[in-house]
Design a protein around this motif. Structure first.
Motif, PDB file in Angstrom:
ATOM      1  N   CYS A 202      -4.328   6.278   2.180  1.00 55.07           N
ATOM      2  CA  CYS A 202      -3.734   4.877   2.063  1.00 55.07           C
ATOM      3  C   CYS A 202      -4.406   4.562   0.829  1.00 55.07           C
ATOM      4  CB  CYS A 202      -4.056   4.135   2.934  1.00 55.07           C
ATOM      5  SG  CYS A 202      -3.673   2.189   2.788  1.00 55.07           S
ATOM      6  N   TYR A 203      -3.559   4.065  -0.308  1.00 57.03           N
ATOM      7  CA  TYR A 203      -3.977   3.552  -1.799  1.00 57.03           C
ATOM      8  C   TYR A 203      -3.168   2.519  -2.013  1.00 57.03           C
ATOM      9  CZ  TYR A 203      -4.456   8.691  -2.096  1.00 57.03           C
ATOM     10  OH  TYR A 203      -5.028  10.192  -2.005  1.00 57.03           O
TER      11      TYR A 203
ATOM     12  N   LYS B 192       0.865  -1.179  -0.073  1.00 58.81           N
ATOM     13  CA  LYS B 192      -0.060  -0.037   0.166  1.00 58.81           C
ATOM     14  C   LYS B 192       0.833   1.125   0.053  1.00 58.81           C
ATOM     15  CE  LYS B 192      -3.592  -2.486   0.566  1.00 58.81           C
ATOM     16  NZ  LYS B 192      -4.727  -2.442  -0.605  1.00 58.81           N
TER      17      LYS B 192
ATOM     18  N   GLY C  86      -8.144   0.910   0.179  1.00 59.13           N
ATOM     19  CA  GLY C  86      -7.310   2.002   0.527  1.00 59.13           C
ATOM     20  C   GLY C  86      -8.178   2.821   1.452  1.00 59.13           C
TER      21      GLY C  86
END
Length: 196
Positions: A74-75, A3, A58
């Motif tokens: 968060c991706y 991530k 995410g």
């Protein structure tokens, strides 16, 4: 599964929920002078576990120590470096925005087609007496109104009803049903009554 985390100028790619917790616990609040230390709370702990179970997941995280306007983003890591991840996310967000705009345009075009089809049907009605039933917002109240009269066709009957509504209520009239939503009932010279 990796991530990509972003907190202001800090950008990292992290491979596990445990590492993500260590990263978050190492941060200080950027919106506060002197910056309070951030700590992973129970909610963020559970959310991180969930995020790392789904490859596409995410989110926007806010934990103990974050000021109300600061978030940790968060991706899914879409590339191997933070720079490439950032470019990929910007490109994805732009593509999502474009797709949403295209969907909105298509929806507006669909509604316009339906309204035009309705107008054609109303314009094809023979002249006679009509009852136009619609809802309107006058000041703060939403009410049902009926107008009756003689018109060349259903579309003209609607226009006449709207003109009467505007004349009766003036500036107090805030909104009213469109030609698509209003019920227009022709009362033909015979016994037949039908509704569009």
């Amino acid at each position: 599964m990796k991530k990509f985390f972003v907190y202001f100028d800090k950008k990292v790619i992290i491979g596990s929920a445990e590492e993500a917790e260590k990263f978050i616990n190492s941060l200080t609040d950027k919106n506060e002078p002197g910056g309070r230390k951030l700590e992973v709370n129970d909610n963020v702990h559970a959310l991180l576990k969930k995020i790392y179970q789904d490859e596409q997941a995410g989110g926007k995280l806010q934990t103990t120590g974050c000021s109300p306007s600061s978030f940790i983003y968060c991706y899914p890591a879409l590339a191997d470096t933070t720079e490439e991840c950032e470019k990929a996310i910007i490109a994805k967000e732009e593509a999502d925005r474009k797709r949403k705009q295209d969907e909105e345009i298509q929806e507006k075009q669909r509604i316009a087609r339906e309204i035009n089809e309705r107008r054609k049907k109303l314009a094809a009605m023979p002249k006679g007496f009509f009852t136009v039933c619609l809802y309107a917002t006058v000041n703060f109240s939403y009410k049902y109104y009926e107008y009756e009269g003689y018109a060349e066709n259903g579309e003209e009957a609607y226009k006449m009803a709207v003109a009467k509504l505007k004349k009766d209520f003036g500036a107090r009239l805030w909104d009213y049903d469109s030609i698509f939503d209003a019920e227009i009932i022709p009362r033909l010279l015979g016994d037949d009554i039908y509704s569009l």
